[in-house]
Design an enzyme around this catalytic site. Structure first.
Site, PDB file in Angstrom:
ATOM      1  N   HIS A 168      12.887 -22.525  -5.494  1.00 56.54           N
ATOM      2  CA  HIS A 168      12.833 -22.551  -6.955  1.00 56.54           C
ATOM      3  C   HIS A 168      11.445 -22.939  -7.459  1.00 56.54           C
ATOM      4  O   HIS A 168      10.870 -22.277  -8.319  1.00 56.54           O
ATOM      5  CB  HIS A 168      13.869 -23.541  -7.497  1.00 56.54           C
ATOM      6  CG  HIS A 168      15.274 -23.097  -7.222  1.00 56.54           C
ATOM      7  ND1 HIS A 168      16.127 -22.667  -8.207  1.00 56.54           N
ATOM      8  CD2 HIS A 168      15.968 -22.978  -6.062  1.00 56.54           C
ATOM      9  CE1 HIS A 168      17.280 -22.296  -7.667  1.00 56.54           C
ATOM     10  NE2 HIS A 168      17.201 -22.493  -6.362  1.00 56.54           N
ATOM     11  N   ASP A 184      15.183 -24.341 -15.118  1.00 56.82           N
ATOM     12  CA  ASP A 184      15.736 -23.669 -13.949  1.00 56.82           C
ATOM     13  C   ASP A 184      17.257 -23.581 -14.121  1.00 56.82           C
ATOM     14  O   ASP A 184      17.859 -24.376 -14.831  1.00 56.82           O
ATOM     15  CB  ASP A 184      15.396 -24.547 -12.732  1.00 56.82           C
ATOM     16  CG  ASP A 184      15.863 -23.963 -11.432  1.00 56.82           C
ATOM     17  OD1 ASP A 184      15.050 -23.299 -10.788  1.00 56.82           O
ATOM     18  OD2 ASP A 184      17.045 -24.169 -11.053  1.00 56.82           O
TER      19      ASP A 184
HETATM   20  O1  LIG Z   1      10.015 -21.153   7.453  1.00 58.95           O
HETATM   21  C1  LIG Z   1       9.931 -20.856   6.257  1.00 58.95           C
HETATM   22  C2  LIG Z   1      11.053 -20.747   5.415  1.00 58.95           C
HETATM   23  C3  LIG Z   1      10.877 -20.393   4.104  1.00 58.95           C
HETATM   24  N1  LIG Z   1       9.628 -20.166   3.601  1.00 58.95           N
HETATM   25  C4  LIG Z   1       9.441 -19.792   2.171  1.00 58.95           C
HETATM   26  O2  LIG Z   1      10.349 -20.520   1.389  1.00 58.95           O
HETATM   27  C5  LIG Z   1      10.899 -19.704   0.388  1.00 58.95           C
HETATM   28  C6  LIG Z   1      12.407 -19.660   0.573  1.00 58.95           C
HETATM   29  O3  LIG Z   1      13.000 -19.090  -0.541  1.00 58.95           O
HETATM   30  P1  LIG Z   1      14.337 -18.220  -0.423  1.00 58.95           P
HETATM   31  O4  LIG Z   1      14.140 -17.120   0.512  1.00 58.95           O
HETATM   32  O5  LIG Z   1      14.737 -17.816  -1.799  1.00 58.95           O
HETATM   33  O6  LIG Z   1      15.383 -19.149   0.253  1.00 58.95           O
HETATM   34  P2  LIG Z   1      15.954 -20.640  -0.092  1.00 58.95           P
HETATM   35  O7  LIG Z   1      14.942 -21.642   0.155  1.00 58.95           O
HETATM   36  O8  LIG Z   1      17.188 -20.739   0.698  1.00 58.95           O
HETATM   37  O9  LIG Z   1      16.269 -20.506  -1.664  1.00 58.95           O
HETATM   38  C7  LIG Z   1      17.268 -20.977  -2.553  1.00 58.95           C
HETATM   39  O10 LIG Z   1      16.858 -20.426  -3.827  1.00 58.95           O
HETATM   40  C8  LIG Z   1      16.848 -18.995  -3.908  1.00 58.95           C
HETATM   41  C9  LIG Z   1      16.347 -18.623  -5.293  1.00 58.95           C
HETATM   42  O11 LIG Z   1      17.224 -19.050  -6.295  1.00 58.95           O
HETATM   43  C10 LIG Z   1      18.236 -18.437  -3.633  1.00 58.95           C
HETATM   44  O12 LIG Z   1      18.212 -17.021  -3.657  1.00 58.95           O
HETATM   45  C11 LIG Z   1      18.718 -18.937  -2.270  1.00 58.95           C
HETATM   46  O13 LIG Z   1      20.031 -18.471  -2.017  1.00 58.95           O
HETATM   47  C12 LIG Z   1      18.692 -20.465  -2.253  1.00 58.95           C
HETATM   48  O14 LIG Z   1      19.138 -20.964  -1.009  1.00 58.95           O
HETATM   49  C13 LIG Z   1      10.271 -18.329   0.533  1.00 58.95           C
HETATM   50  O15 LIG Z   1       9.216 -18.226  -0.390  1.00 58.95           O
HETATM   51  C14 LIG Z   1       9.742 -18.323   1.954  1.00 58.95           C
HETATM   52  O16 LIG Z   1       8.565 -17.552   2.100  1.00 58.95           O
HETATM   53  C15 LIG Z   1       8.522 -20.256   4.412  1.00 58.95           C
HETATM   54  O17 LIG Z   1       7.389 -20.039   3.965  1.00 58.95           O
HETATM   55  N2  LIG Z   1       8.714 -20.606   5.713  1.00 58.95           N
END
Ligand SMILES: O=c1ccn([C@@H]2O[C@H](COP(=O)(O)OP(=O)(O)O[C@H]3O[C@H](CO)[C@@H](O)[C@H](O)[C@H]3O)[C@@H](O)[C@H]2O)c(=O)[nH]1
Length: 474
Positions: A15, A112
């Site tokens: 987020h 948010d």
């Molecule tokens: O090893 C890792 C893991 C994640 N990321 C970054 O972290 C972010 C992760 O975001 P996302 O893919 O949306 O997953 P979540 O962290 O699980 O996000 C939460 O928020 C999102 C947006 O609302 C929702 O779609 C998801 O279901 C919810 O779990 C991305 O930018 C990735 O590039 C990294 O750089 N390295």
């Protein structure tokens, strides 16, 4: 007139990163706009760490709320709620300061989707509220639709757990399987909270969605229609934070390994900020990887203990991989595979070596994958990820299916295991060269890039948003 907007993201990495990127895009695209981003400290340290948000720039400032002793039993939602007094005093201070600037107005608060309780603060200051919705427009449509069905007593989706039923959603073109509903809608205890949240969305002046009109035409058409009883929806994406930790030593090593791999030869596995697996599930993945015969980069983390509020309990590291993985796996794959923890994901997906991405279907991960034209294999875990998997696999044909109904959270616990066969099938399908899916992904990549150009749909939507904010200034 100069306008100041307050942004309040929720603390999760999925987020806060996209919210910050949107705030930057806004101030860069219109020099009348300034943003103050109120940063709620993360409940736990790690990559969502709020300390990264301290370097204020000219028209983009961060206001980091104090970290106070936390009640370990506090849920994520009550944690956010507990920050209200701090938000109130930050907004009050900002309102006072803006009033001293010539020709400047505090124009509204952009919250948010998990910070809807801050609407009360906006009301106290008579400020218009907007939402930055960090997921997609089709899912937003599902939330409104589920609330309408409930209010009109046509259907209570929380009754549908374990049901094979499919039902129409106005933002999707094909019947949606109840098995892909998010757990929060299938849980009797949490469903009333979810309904309250969806109702409060309707009270806002507008919803910025991290999506692209050309990607979700059905959803955008629905929201632009009359009688939807929803605020205006602005598809301003893809909003991607391209700043990764690519500069630190571990990341440099990963990227240098990738540079040595042939084009499109590596399957990348990564499951977001909250994704982790049990030892048994980890072994199934390992077997699938070996059987697929592809090179791999695997961001592997151990699942957190199952607690009701999974968001408060991030995954950890396995202490000894030899004990967890099949015997001899590490030796046999030393030339073709790499196991890592946190990945510099954006830089990884950008690498020409990546052929496919096994993802938990967090919305940011999906956008990042499409931005770089990487086909996906969908393996959701929690939140709205089952919906996103359905959207990518069934609706848009941009991802292969690992198991789009899979979930591992407080509703179902940890018992489900995805077999090595299912994972292998998903990997092989996503890695296929010259597939129709790969072609569709490349077409979507182009649409995403064009949308952000001057005159592109997302660029125009952002301008319209600013124009509406100016008109709504109290
Ligand atoms: O090893 C890792 C893991 C994640 N990321 C970054 O972290 C972010 C992760 O975001 P996302 O893919 O949306 O997953 P979540 O962290 O699980 O996000 C939460 O928020 C999102 C947006 O609302 C929702 O779609 C998801 O279901 C919810 O779990 C991305 O930018 C990735 O590039 C990294 O750089 N390295």
């Amino acid at each position: 007139m100069q306008i100041e907007l307050v942004f309040i993201p929720s603390p999760g990495v999925g987020h806060i990163r996209s919210t910050t990127a949107l705030a930057k895009l806004l101030v860069d695209s219109d020099d009348r706009v300034s943003v103050t981003l109120i940063v709620i400290p993360s409940k736990f340290s790690g990559h969502a760490s709020s300390s990264a948000y301290t370097n204020s720039e000219d028209r983009l400032r961060y206001c980091l709320l104090p970290t106070v002793d936390q009640d370990p039993n506090q849920t994520y939602i009550s944690y956010i709620e507990s920050k209200k007094p701090y938000v109130r005093s930050a907004v009050s201070e900002l309102a006072r300061e803006v009033s001293t600037r010539p020709d400047s107005r505090l124009a509204g608060i952009v919250v948010d989707m998990f910070c809807m309780s801050m609407l009360a603060v906006a009301d106290e200051f008579s400020l218009p509220t907007y939402i930055f919705y960090s997921s997609n427009a089709s899912y937003l449509g599902l939330q409104f639709h589920v609330q309408s069905l409930y209010d009109k007593k046509e259907l209570d989706v929380s009754e549908l757990r374990d049901s094979d039923i499919k039902f129409d959603v106005p933002t999707l073109t094909r019947p949606f399987s109840a098995k892909c509903l998010p757990s929060v809608m299938l849980n009797k205890k949490l469903f009333p909270y979810a309904l309250g949240r969806f109702k409060s969305y309707r009270k806002t002046k507008g919803i910025l969605v991290n999506s692209v009109a050309e990607m979700e035409p059905q959803a955008l058409e629905f929201f632009s229609g009359e009688n939807t009883n929803t605020p205006p929806v602005y598809a301003v994406g893809p909003i991607i934070d391209f700043k990764t930790n690519g500069d630190d030593e571990k990341a440099r090593e990963i990227l240098s390994w990738l540079r040595e791999q042939p084009t499109k030869s590596v399957v990348f596995l990564c499951f977001g900020s909250m994704g982790g697996f049990s030892e048994e599930q980890t072994r199934e993945i390992a077997v699938a990887l070996e059987r697929s015969g592809h090179r791999f980069l695997w961001s592997l983390r151990r699942a957190s203990p199952m607690v009701e509020d999974i968001i408060s309990s991030p995954p950890g590291e396995f202490t000894n991989l030899e004990d967890v993985l099949p015997k001899g796996f590490l030796d046999r794959t030393v030339e073709i595979g790499k196991i890592i923890s946190w990945a510099p994901q954006v830089d990884v997906l950008k690498s020409p070596a990546i052929g496919a991405f096994v993802t938990h279907c967090g919305w940011n991960s999906i956008l990042e994958s499409l931005w770089f034209g990487v086909p996906m294999a969908a393996w959701p875990i929690l939140a709205e990820q089952q919906f996103n998997a359905f959207h990518m696999v069934e609706e848009l044909g941009l991802a292969a299916d690992v198991r789009k109904e899979y979930r591992r959270d407080f509703v179902v616990g940890v018992s489900e295991i995805v077999t090595a066969e299912e994972i292998e099938r998903g990997i092989k399908c996503a890695m296929e060269e010259d597939s129709n899916m790969r072609k569709r992904v490349m077409e979507m990549k182009d649409k995403l890039h064009v949308a952000l150009l001057d005159g592109g749909s997302s660029n125009c939507a952002l301008k319209k948003f600013v124009q509406d904010v100016v008109e709504n200034v109290p």
